[in-house]
Design an enzyme around this catalytic site. Sequence first.
Site, PDB file in Angstrom:
ATOM      1  CG  ASP A   1      -1.797   1.136   1.359  1.00  0.00           C
ATOM      2  OD1 ASP A   1      -2.267   1.585   0.314  1.00  0.00           O
ATOM      3  OD2 ASP A   1      -2.036   1.635   2.465  1.00  0.00           O
TER       4      ASP A   1
ATOM      5  CB  THR B   1      -1.767   5.416  -1.812  1.00  0.00           C
ATOM      6  OG1 THR B   1      -1.765   3.988  -1.833  1.00  0.00           O
ATOM      7  CG2 THR B   1      -2.891   5.878  -0.937  1.00  0.00           C
ATOM      8  CB  THR B   2       1.129   3.004  -5.700  1.00  0.00           C
ATOM      9  OG1 THR B   2       0.970   2.226  -4.522  1.00  0.00           O
ATOM     10  CG2 THR B   2       2.511   2.802  -6.237  1.00  0.00           C
TER      11      THR B   2
ATOM     12  CG  ASP C   1      -6.196   0.458   0.196  1.00  0.00           C
ATOM     13  OD1 ASP C   1      -6.247   1.080   1.269  1.00  0.00           O
ATOM     14  OD2 ASP C   1      -5.182   0.428  -0.520  1.00  0.00           O
TER      15      ASP C   1
END
Length: 546
Positions: free
Chosen positions: A60, A93-94, A390
């Site tokens: 994550d 998020t990445t 997530d």
Amino acid sequence: MQPQIILLKEGTEASQGRSQIISNINACQAIVDCVRTTLGPRGMDKLIVDNGGKATISNDGATIMKLLDVVHPAAKTLVDIAKSQDAEVGDGTTSVVLLAGEFLKQLKPFVEEGVHSQVIIRSVRKTAQLATKYINEIAVKTNKDDETENRSSLEKCAATAMSSKLINQQRDFFSKMVVDAVMLLDHLLPLNMIGIKKVPGGALEDTLLISGVAFKKTFSYAGFEMQPKQYTSPKIALLNIELELKAERENAEIRLESVEEYQKVVDAEWTILYEKLEKLHKSGAKVVLSKLPIGDVATQYFADRDMFCAGRVPDEDLKRTMKACGGSILTTVADLNDSVLGTCENFDERQIGGDRFNIFTGCPQAKTCTIIIRGGAEQFMEETERSLHDAIMIVRRAMKNDAVVAGGGAIEMELSKHLREISRAIPGKEQMLISAIARALEIVPRQLSDNAGFDSTNILNKLRQKHAQGHKWIGVDIMNEDVADNMEQCVWEPSLVKINALNAAAEATCLILSVDETIKNPKSGGEGPPAMGGMGGMGRGRGRPF
């Protein structure tokens, strides 16, 4: 000879100008390289060990960024956008860090050639607006009225969010569970009403979803084993009261003349406790939960009367029980009636792994649920929890916002093509800058291909060709090392995720480009050189530690 002017304290580092912007961009590139390989279904995981020796294995982006101790001030903005994306949308998020890094990388040559940063910033903002507008235009609306279709689209979004995580083998199992969990909440969809408990042992498929509340059996006293462990539609009293003998003498000073008086004090204590217990028994409550400890006298008393009790119940669990079973948390037993007691269809205590859980099911107002995660190692369960978080966030977003786009780099390629077309019609420097940002968007499909070990140049050429012909949902097909229509393949993401990621990345880019000077105060305290000048006691300790 001009006398030298000392403006800043000795030991202050100041760097400014164009070289400063470029060094900030390079620092951001280093951060991006840390999370670059975690993108997508074939992304690698990172193992991060902190000072205490605690190992975290994660895929994550936000978790990795939080655990990296980033010192560089400009690179910290990337950590912040990953956190904000995690808080706002939960997933992507990445991608957001990757996009920001790539924007900066493509704009770096312009900075080196002397284009003013304000000109670049204006173009970045304009591009972000154009991209947002275009996503809204082409996003596919899902049909909310049709129950089964709506549900399947939510499951597809959850499965896409989990495809890059450790649990992607079991994503069908978990995506159903996540959608069930979110469906059990009320229309505000509060996250804290989904409790996640971790029990070591068992397989991942043993993970349970309980439409109600479950918490670990609390600390128990003598008499606890005599209490019944199962009830059908019991009344539940939720308290915030200590039910044990408290030495009242600790709270007040009492002057005693004789033993009889002392005995009265002791009796009074017992009487107070017994009165409370009796009121609870008379109210018809079968299950008594309290935030504060319930002592051995009370435990035994309840056991004799076939009542169940648990003390020191964690605050969030008590609140969730209240949400599910009705009733209210009381601070006095003076006025116990049915309106303040909760109820549920079944209460039982079950052994799950090495722990015993108290489980309330069939709650009349079930606006809450509990997921009990099973798994081998501690790190594995923690990562499962992050992945589920997530997916839960994604399903919440998809429920509130019913537009979806195709994932797998399809939407980025389409935006890239769209922005290139627009840039050709714009005169001046902006044309170059917008097409540079359009090029930067291709990083997502490229990185997806690289992480899976494909020939990214080859796949990007195919994608460009398909998008130029007007196939707007063609993206990377990880399973077959090719390109495919990701709308049909059910690789779906809520459009909100992409809009938020683009805007956050654009903001971060603007922020980093607008900084042209960094001033670093020397460390205060005994380390740095003492400040010059007769400032009395004020010489040291004025510079904030950086």
